[in-house]
Motif scaffolding. Structure first.
Motif, PDB file in Angstrom:
ATOM      1  N   MET A   1      61.357 115.217  13.516  1.00 34.55           N
ATOM      2  CA  MET A   1      62.252 114.062  13.601  1.00 34.55           C
ATOM      3  C   MET A   1      62.312 113.500  15.020  1.00 34.55           C
ATOM      4  SD  MET A   1      63.393 113.192  10.692  1.00 34.55           S
ATOM      5  CE  MET A   1      64.769 112.160  11.186  1.00 34.55           C
ATOM      6  N   LYS A   2      62.303 114.403  16.018  1.00 35.56           N
ATOM      7  CA  LYS A   2      62.354 113.939  17.397  1.00 35.56           C
ATOM      8  C   LYS A   2      61.124 113.106  17.730  1.00 35.56           C
ATOM      9  CE  LYS A   2      65.290 117.527  19.419  1.00 35.56           C
ATOM     10  NZ  LYS A   2      65.352 118.612  20.436  1.00 35.56           N
ATOM     11  N   GLN A   3      59.936 113.545  17.202  1.00 36.57           N
ATOM     12  CA  GLN A   3      58.704 112.826  17.481  1.00 36.57           C
ATOM     13  C   GLN A   3      58.739 111.444  16.824  1.00 36.57           C
ATOM     14  OE1 GLN A   3      55.158 114.799  16.181  1.00 36.57           O
ATOM     15  NE2 GLN A   3      53.819 113.565  17.487  1.00 36.57           N
ATOM     16  N   ILE A   4      59.243 111.395  15.574  1.00 36.54           N
ATOM     17  CA  ILE A   4      59.345 110.109  14.877  1.00 36.54           C
ATOM     18  C   ILE A   4      60.280 109.168  15.629  1.00 36.54           C
ATOM     19  CG2 ILE A   4      60.161 108.979  12.771  1.00 36.54           C
ATOM     20  CD1 ILE A   4      59.256 111.462  11.225  1.00 36.54           C
ATOM     21  N   ARG A   5      61.401 109.713  16.089  1.00 43.44           N
ATOM     22  CA  ARG A   5      62.359 108.890  16.829  1.00 43.44           C
ATOM     23  C   ARG A   5      61.737 108.376  18.120  1.00 43.44           C
ATOM     24  NH1 ARG A   5      66.388 109.600  20.703  1.00 43.44           N
ATOM     25  NH2 ARG A   5      68.211 108.244  20.432  1.00 43.44           N
ATOM     26  N   SER A   6      60.984 109.212  18.807  1.00 46.86           N
ATOM     27  CA  SER A   6      60.336 108.801  20.051  1.00 46.86           C
ATOM     28  C   SER A   6      59.338 107.679  19.803  1.00 46.86           C
ATOM     29  CB  SER A   6      59.637 109.998  20.702  1.00 46.86           C
ATOM     30  OG  SER A   6      60.566 110.984  21.056  1.00 46.86           O
ATOM     31  N   TRP A   7      58.547 107.814  18.698  1.00 46.55           N
ATOM     32  CA  TRP A   7      57.602 106.755  18.364  1.00 46.55           C
ATOM     33  C   TRP A   7      58.337 105.456  18.029  1.00 46.55           C
ATOM     34  CZ3 TRP A   7      52.667 106.155  19.174  1.00 46.55           C
ATOM     35  CH2 TRP A   7      51.853 107.267  19.369  1.00 46.55           C
ATOM     36  N   ALA A   8      59.475 105.561  17.339  1.00 48.27           N
ATOM     37  CA  ALA A   8      60.245 104.358  16.969  1.00 48.27           C
ATOM     38  C   ALA A   8      60.774 103.650  18.214  1.00 48.27           C
ATOM     39  CB  ALA A   8      61.401 104.743  16.038  1.00 48.27           C
ATOM     40  N   ILE A   9      61.278 104.440  19.163  1.00 55.27           N
ATOM     41  CA  ILE A   9      61.783 103.840  20.404  1.00 55.27           C
ATOM     42  C   ILE A   9      60.645 103.191  21.173  1.00 55.27           C
ATOM     43  CG2 ILE A   9      62.781 104.364  22.660  1.00 55.27           C
ATOM     44  CD1 ILE A   9      64.506 106.477  21.302  1.00 55.27           C
ATOM     45  N   ALA A  10      59.512 103.876  21.230  1.00 56.65           N
ATOM     46  CA  ALA A  10      58.356 103.323  21.950  1.00 56.65           C
ATOM     47  C   ALA A  10      57.892 102.017  21.325  1.00 56.65           C
ATOM     48  CB  ALA A  10      57.223 104.339  21.956  1.00 56.65           C
ATOM     49  N   LEU A  11      57.885 101.956  19.981  1.00 58.71           N
ATOM     50  CA  LEU A  11      57.493 100.732  19.288  1.00 58.71           C
ATOM     51  C   LEU A  11      58.474  99.603  19.572  1.00 58.71           C
ATOM     52  CD1 LEU A  11      55.585  99.353  17.277  1.00 58.71           C
ATOM     53  CD2 LEU A  11      57.043 100.185  15.420  1.00 58.71           C
ATOM     54  N   LEU A  12      59.788  99.923  19.564  1.00 59.97           N
ATOM     55  CA  LEU A  12      60.803  98.916  19.863  1.00 59.97           C
ATOM     56  C   LEU A  12      60.623  98.366  21.261  1.00 59.97           C
ATOM     57  CD1 LEU A  12      63.453  97.399  19.222  1.00 59.97           C
ATOM     58  CD2 LEU A  12      64.691  99.391  20.090  1.00 59.97           C
ATOM     59  N   VAL A  13      60.390  99.252  22.221  1.00 55.65           N
ATOM     60  CA  VAL A  13      60.198  98.824  23.604  1.00 55.65           C
ATOM     61  C   VAL A  13      58.983  97.920  23.711  1.00 55.65           C
ATOM     62  CG1 VAL A  13      59.601  99.616  25.917  1.00 55.65           C
ATOM     63  CG2 VAL A  13      61.365 100.807  24.611  1.00 55.65           C
ATOM     64  N   MET A  14      57.876  98.304  23.040  1.00 50.16           N
ATOM     65  CA  MET A  14      56.644  97.523  23.114  1.00 50.16           C
ATOM     66  C   MET A  14      56.829  96.134  22.513  1.00 50.16           C
ATOM     67  SD  MET A  14      52.882  98.413  21.555  1.00 50.16           S
ATOM     68  CE  MET A  14      53.448  98.198  19.856  1.00 50.16           C
ATOM     69  N   THR A  58      73.414  96.473  41.509  1.00 51.79           N
ATOM     70  CA  THR A  58      72.270  96.407  40.617  1.00 51.79           C
ATOM     71  C   THR A  58      71.599  97.774  40.584  1.00 51.79           C
ATOM     72  OG1 THR A  58      71.907  94.089  41.234  1.00 51.79           O
ATOM     73  CG2 THR A  58      70.126  95.201  40.063  1.00 51.79           C
ATOM     74  N   VAL A  59      71.460  98.332  39.389  1.00 49.64           N
ATOM     75  CA  VAL A  59      70.829  99.643  39.238  1.00 49.64           C
ATOM     76  C   VAL A  59      69.868  99.601  38.058  1.00 49.64           C
ATOM     77  CG1 VAL A  59      72.780 100.911  40.218  1.00 49.64           C
ATOM     78  CG2 VAL A  59      72.682 100.522  37.752  1.00 49.64           C
ATOM     79  N   GLN A  60      68.867 100.466  38.088  1.00 47.50           N
ATOM     80  CA  GLN A  60      67.999 100.595  36.925  1.00 47.50           C
ATOM     81  C   GLN A  60      68.675 101.496  35.909  1.00 47.50           C
ATOM     82  OE1 GLN A  60      63.833 101.214  37.648  1.00 47.50           O
ATOM     83  NE2 GLN A  60      63.461 102.050  35.599  1.00 47.50           N
ATOM     84  N   SER A  61      68.712 101.040  34.673  1.00 47.43           N
ATOM     85  CA  SER A  61      69.394 101.761  33.604  1.00 47.43           C
ATOM     86  C   SER A  61      68.540 101.677  32.341  1.00 47.43           C
ATOM     87  CB  SER A  61      70.787 101.144  33.397  1.00 47.43           C
ATOM     88  OG  SER A  61      71.519 101.807  32.411  1.00 47.43           O
ATOM     89  N   ARG A  62      69.183 101.727  31.187  1.00 45.55           N
ATOM     90  CA  ARG A  62      68.489 101.570  29.916  1.00 45.55           C
ATOM     91  C   ARG A  62      69.347 100.698  29.003  1.00 45.55           C
ATOM     92  NH1 ARG A  62      64.201 104.895  30.013  1.00 45.55           N
ATOM     93  NH2 ARG A  62      63.623 104.461  27.846  1.00 45.55           N
ATOM     94  N   TYR A  63      68.684  99.918  28.160  1.00 42.24           N
ATOM     95  CA  TYR A  63      69.370  99.092  27.175  1.00 42.24           C
ATOM     96  C   TYR A  63      68.630  99.223  25.852  1.00 42.24           C
ATOM     97  CZ  TYR A  63      71.548  95.088  24.886  1.00 42.24           C
ATOM     98  OH  TYR A  63      72.234  94.287  24.013  1.00 42.24           O
ATOM     99  N   ASN A  64      69.316  99.725  24.835  1.00 44.26           N
ATOM    100  CA  ASN A  64      68.691  99.984  23.529  1.00 44.26           C
ATOM    101  C   ASN A  64      67.417 100.811  23.665  1.00 44.26           C
ATOM    102  OD1 ASN A  64      70.691  98.688  22.090  1.00 44.26           O
ATOM    103  ND2 ASN A  64      69.569  96.764  21.875  1.00 44.26           N
ATOM    104  N   GLY A  65      67.465 101.797  24.555  1.00 43.92           N
ATOM    105  CA  GLY A  65      66.358 102.716  24.702  1.00 43.92           C
ATOM    106  C   GLY A  65      65.249 102.276  25.625  1.00 43.92           C
ATOM    107  N   MET A  66      65.332 101.043  26.185  1.00 43.43           N
ATOM    108  CA  MET A  66      64.264 100.555  27.038  1.00 43.43           C
ATOM    109  C   MET A  66      64.751 100.433  28.477  1.00 43.43           C
ATOM    110  SD  MET A  66      64.117  96.552  25.821  1.00 43.43           S
ATOM    111  CE  MET A  66      62.789  96.172  26.957  1.00 43.43           C
TER     112      MET A  66
END
Length: 269
Positions: A1-14, A58-66
């Protein structure tokens, strides 16, 4: 499940990154960890009164996983002027690392009014889609959404973007046009270049600055909202701001800055 979630986040970011690329811009002015502080002054019966402070980070952060830049601006009037006018504003935005807008929020306590504006950006099918929310001063809420073929910005994201503009070759009167969004609409706006000026900050230093006016179309005419005096170097740090408010006028002068990306070459000795 962790791998699937990681792929989903990566796809969203892309996908988000590719779609937002049309509204991106190279950042040459700031990096994560920048912090700016200001003294606020109000004009009260023709007298300028020191009446609060403002800060921007101003700082680097994350928004919706990206990965994203998170920029915040706060203004706080002090107790000296609360009896005349309460000013408690907090502005927040998330932009991609190449400065495409992702989210904007403004909470404004001005006088007896408290309002919240939000703008949510997505980029489906190469368009710029915005969902806009406003909490009105009476506590009611309104929502609307629109899709545009061009890019749209808010006050924070256009400020981050404008800091990386290259003013070489600009002449007095040079204008940059763009649409601006808040919680319930889209308004034509522009930045006007007014030349250079030496400005003394509240850190007791003088800086060579570019003078820019931010204006919005109001009732058929462009209304001046704020004048920026930004350092004439690659940082483009605001040294002085002249704000034209409903209750009068206010100014902000730079007190301190740290975490700058570039050398300060605008210092006048």
């Amino acid at each position: 499940m962790k791998q699937i979630r990681s792929w989903a986040i990566a796809l969203l970011v892309m996908l988000t990154g590719n779609a937002a690329a049309q509204c991106s811009f190279r950042n040459t002015a700031f990096s994560s960890g920048e912090f700016l502080s200001y003294n606020l002054y109000y004009n009260w019966k023709f007298v300028w009164v020191k009446a609060g402070f403002a800060s921007m980070s101003t700082v680097q952060s994350r928004y919706n996983g990206m990965p994203a830049y998170r920029a915040s601006l706060t203004t706080r009037g002090n107790n000296k002027v609360d009896d005349f006018f309460i000013l408690r504003d907090t502005l927040l935005c998330y932009n991609t690392l190449d400065l495409a807008p992702l989210y904007y929020r403004k909470g404004a306590h001005e006088g007896s009014r408290y309002t919240v504006d939000e703008v949510f950006y997505t980029y489906p099918n190469g368009n710029c889609h915005v969902r806009q929310h406003r909490q009105h001063s009476n506590g009611t809420h309104s929502w609307e959404q629109h899709s545009y073929t061009d890019c749209i910005y808010d006050m924070m994201s256009i400020f981050l973007r404008a800091r990386s503009f290259n003013p070489e070759g600009w002449k007095k009167g040079n204008t940059v046009n763009f649409p601006i969004a808040d919680g319930n609409g889209r308004t034509p706006a522009c930045l006007v270049y007014n030349g250079k000026k030496v400005v003394k900050a509240d850190d007791n230093n003088k800086y060579r600055c570019l003078h820019l006016s931010y204006t919005e179309l109001d009732d058929g005419k462009y209304k001046r909202i704020v004048d920026f005096y930004v350092t004439d170097d690659n940082n483009h740090v605001p040294v002085r701001l002249d704000m034209f408010l409903k209750f009068g006028s206010a100014k902000a002068f730079l007190v301190g800055m740290k975490g700058l990306r570039n050398p300060v070459k605008s210092l006048v000795k």
